[in-house]
Write a protein that holds these residues in place. Structure first.
Motif, PDB file in Angstrom:
ATOM      1  N   GLN A  69       7.741   2.571  -0.656  1.00  0.00           N
ATOM      2  CA  GLN A  69       6.785   2.393  -1.743  1.00  0.00           C
ATOM      3  C   GLN A  69       7.272   1.309  -2.684  1.00  0.00           C
ATOM      4  O   GLN A  69       8.437   1.310  -3.100  1.00  0.00           O
ATOM      5  CB  GLN A  69       6.594   3.703  -2.519  1.00  0.00           C
ATOM      6  CG  GLN A  69       5.834   4.763  -1.733  1.00  0.00           C
ATOM      7  CD  GLN A  69       5.574   6.007  -2.542  1.00  0.00           C
ATOM      8  OE1 GLN A  69       6.490   6.746  -2.894  1.00  0.00           O
ATOM      9  NE2 GLN A  69       4.312   6.249  -2.849  1.00  0.00           N
ATOM     10  N   ASP A  73       1.809  -0.387  -3.579  1.00  0.00           N
ATOM     11  CA  ASP A  73       1.809  -0.637  -2.138  1.00  0.00           C
ATOM     12  C   ASP A  73       2.765   0.331  -1.452  1.00  0.00           C
ATOM     13  O   ASP A  73       3.765   0.771  -2.030  1.00  0.00           O
ATOM     14  CB  ASP A  73       2.245  -2.076  -1.860  1.00  0.00           C
ATOM     15  CG  ASP A  73       1.871  -2.522  -0.464  1.00  0.00           C
ATOM     16  OD1 ASP A  73       1.027  -1.854   0.164  1.00  0.00           O
ATOM     17  OD2 ASP A  73       2.428  -3.524  -0.002  1.00  0.00           O
ATOM     18  N   PHE A  74       2.474   0.663  -0.199  1.00  0.00           N
ATOM     19  CA  PHE A  74       3.332   1.581   0.542  1.00  0.00           C
ATOM     20  C   PHE A  74       3.077   1.423   2.033  1.00  0.00           C
ATOM     21  O   PHE A  74       2.031   0.947   2.477  1.00  0.00           O
ATOM     22  CB  PHE A  74       3.069   3.039   0.132  1.00  0.00           C
ATOM     23  CG  PHE A  74       1.648   3.484   0.345  1.00  0.00           C
ATOM     24  CD1 PHE A  74       1.215   3.964   1.574  1.00  0.00           C
ATOM     25  CD2 PHE A  74       0.722   3.403  -0.696  1.00  0.00           C
ATOM     26  CE1 PHE A  74      -0.095   4.352   1.765  1.00  0.00           C
ATOM     27  CE2 PHE A  74      -0.589   3.806  -0.507  1.00  0.00           C
ATOM     28  CZ  PHE A  74      -0.997   4.283   0.730  1.00  0.00           C
ATOM     29  N   THR A  75       4.058   1.817   2.803  1.00  0.00           N
ATOM     30  CA  THR A  75       3.911   1.940   4.252  1.00  0.00           C
ATOM     31  C   THR A  75       4.679   3.183   4.688  1.00  0.00           C
ATOM     32  O   THR A  75       5.696   3.542   4.078  1.00  0.00           O
ATOM     33  CB  THR A  75       4.468   0.724   5.011  1.00  0.00           C
ATOM     34  OG1 THR A  75       5.858   0.546   4.671  1.00  0.00           O
ATOM     35  CG2 THR A  75       3.691  -0.534   4.685  1.00  0.00           C
ATOM     36  N   GLU A  91       2.606   3.168  12.359  1.00  0.00           N
ATOM     37  CA  GLU A  91       2.737   2.732  10.971  1.00  0.00           C
ATOM     38  C   GLU A  91       1.435   3.000  10.231  1.00  0.00           C
ATOM     39  O   GLU A  91       0.358   2.766  10.786  1.00  0.00           O
ATOM     40  CB  GLU A  91       3.044   1.245  10.857  1.00  0.00           C
ATOM     41  CG  GLU A  91       4.215   0.742  11.675  1.00  0.00           C
ATOM     42  CD  GLU A  91       3.801   0.255  13.035  1.00  0.00           C
ATOM     43  OE1 GLU A  91       4.444   0.684  14.017  1.00  0.00           O
ATOM     44  OE2 GLU A  91       2.837  -0.506  13.126  1.00  0.00           O
ATOM     45  N   GLN A  93      -0.584   2.120   6.570  1.00  0.00           N
ATOM     46  CA  GLN A  93      -0.571   1.276   5.387  1.00  0.00           C
ATOM     47  C   GLN A  93      -1.953   1.271   4.743  1.00  0.00           C
ATOM     48  O   GLN A  93      -2.962   1.536   5.406  1.00  0.00           O
ATOM     49  CB  GLN A  93      -0.143  -0.146   5.732  1.00  0.00           C
ATOM     50  CG  GLN A  93      -1.017  -0.823   6.767  1.00  0.00           C
ATOM     51  CD  GLN A  93      -0.453  -2.175   7.172  1.00  0.00           C
ATOM     52  OE1 GLN A  93       0.594  -2.596   6.699  1.00  0.00           O
ATOM     53  NE2 GLN A  93      -1.143  -2.871   8.042  1.00  0.00           N
ATOM     54  N   LEU A 153      -6.780   4.074   4.475  1.00  0.00           N
ATOM     55  CA  LEU A 153      -5.528   4.068   5.218  1.00  0.00           C
ATOM     56  C   LEU A 153      -5.845   3.659   6.657  1.00  0.00           C
ATOM     57  O   LEU A 153      -6.806   4.151   7.254  1.00  0.00           O
ATOM     58  CB  LEU A 153      -4.891   5.465   5.246  1.00  0.00           C
ATOM     59  CG  LEU A 153      -4.405   6.063   3.934  1.00  0.00           C
ATOM     60  CD1 LEU A 153      -3.742   7.407   4.214  1.00  0.00           C
ATOM     61  CD2 LEU A 153      -3.431   5.136   3.227  1.00  0.00           C
ATOM     62  N   THR A 185       0.274  11.045   5.525  1.00  0.00           N
ATOM     63  CA  THR A 185       0.430  10.005   4.508  1.00  0.00           C
ATOM     64  C   THR A 185      -0.602  10.160   3.400  1.00  0.00           C
ATOM     65  O   THR A 185      -0.294   9.943   2.219  1.00  0.00           O
ATOM     66  CB  THR A 185       0.307   8.610   5.151  1.00  0.00           C
ATOM     67  OG1 THR A 185       1.222   8.518   6.247  1.00  0.00           O
ATOM     68  CG2 THR A 185       0.622   7.518   4.152  1.00  0.00           C
TER      69      THR A 185
END
Length: 207
Positions: A69, A73-75, A91, A93, A153, A185
């Motif tokens: 994070q 923004d985050f992944t 992944e 995002q 997402l 997520t």
């Protein structure tokens, strides 16, 4: 004569026991790597059996889940790897894309027929060795009206190396893997919309 026959029977019994012990020992040591992983992988994101459906038996297996994070923004990344170099990974995002834009992006990568399933506004599609999930999500710090198209997402899931299953059955596993990552997520990053997730997405016919 009778004693000799008994000795042969006893010897045969011992031989069978040794063979069975060797077989079970081999299975335990060389094929149970995935079974030794936690029931929920990647910080609870994915069911172990989902990964095990895709990956062949191996002596060892390892899993890793990482959430990165940076401000808004985050992944989230998840991978399961066997000692035989077979991998299933994904992944997650945030993105700004409508369902149509998301779908068209993968259509351009087409190297086989695309299979798509949905539950309400949650969508997933699969190519032969790649799947993607799409879940509307306004991340914290964003306003829905600021999106050029729609906040969501998006998930990419794939396999590398040898797989246990193929064809539509592998597509189904990849869709399940991607969907579980998206659901995890979504809750972890606190998407603003309230949402009830189904246990699983609709099945691919004949998968």
């Amino acid at each position: 004569m009778l004693d000799l026959r008994k000795k042969h029977i006893v010897s045969a019994g011992i031989g069978c026991t040794l063979v069975l012990g060797a077989v079970f020992g081999y299975l335990e040591i060389f094929t149970k790597g995935l079974d030794r992983l936690p029931a929920r992988l990647c910080d609870g994101a994915v069911d172990r059996q989902t990964a095990a459906r895709a990956l062949p038996s191996a002596r060892k297996a390892e899993e890793k889940g990482t959430l990165n994070q940076h401000g808004d923004d985050f992944t989230f990344f998840c991978s399961v790897r066997t000692s035989g170099d077979s991998v299933i990974s994904g992944e997650v995002q945030p993105g700004d894309a409508s369902p149509g834009t998301w779908r068209n992006h993968y259509a351009q990568k087409r190297d086989g027929s695309v299979v798509e399933v949905s539950a309400g506004d949650i969508r997933a599609l699969a190519l032969p060795n790649l799947a993607s999930a799409y879940v509307p999500c306004t991340p914290p710090g964003k306003k829905p009206g600021e999106a050029r198209e729609a906040y969501a997402l998006t998930v990419d899931a794939r396999t590398i190396g040898e797989t246990r299953v193929h064809g539509d059955e592998l597509r189904q596993v990849l869709i399940d893997f991607a969907y579980q990552l998206a659901r995890h997520t979504y809750k972890t990053v606190d998407c603003q919309e309230s949402r009830t997730f189904p246990e699983e997405l609709p099945r691919i016919p004949d998968a």
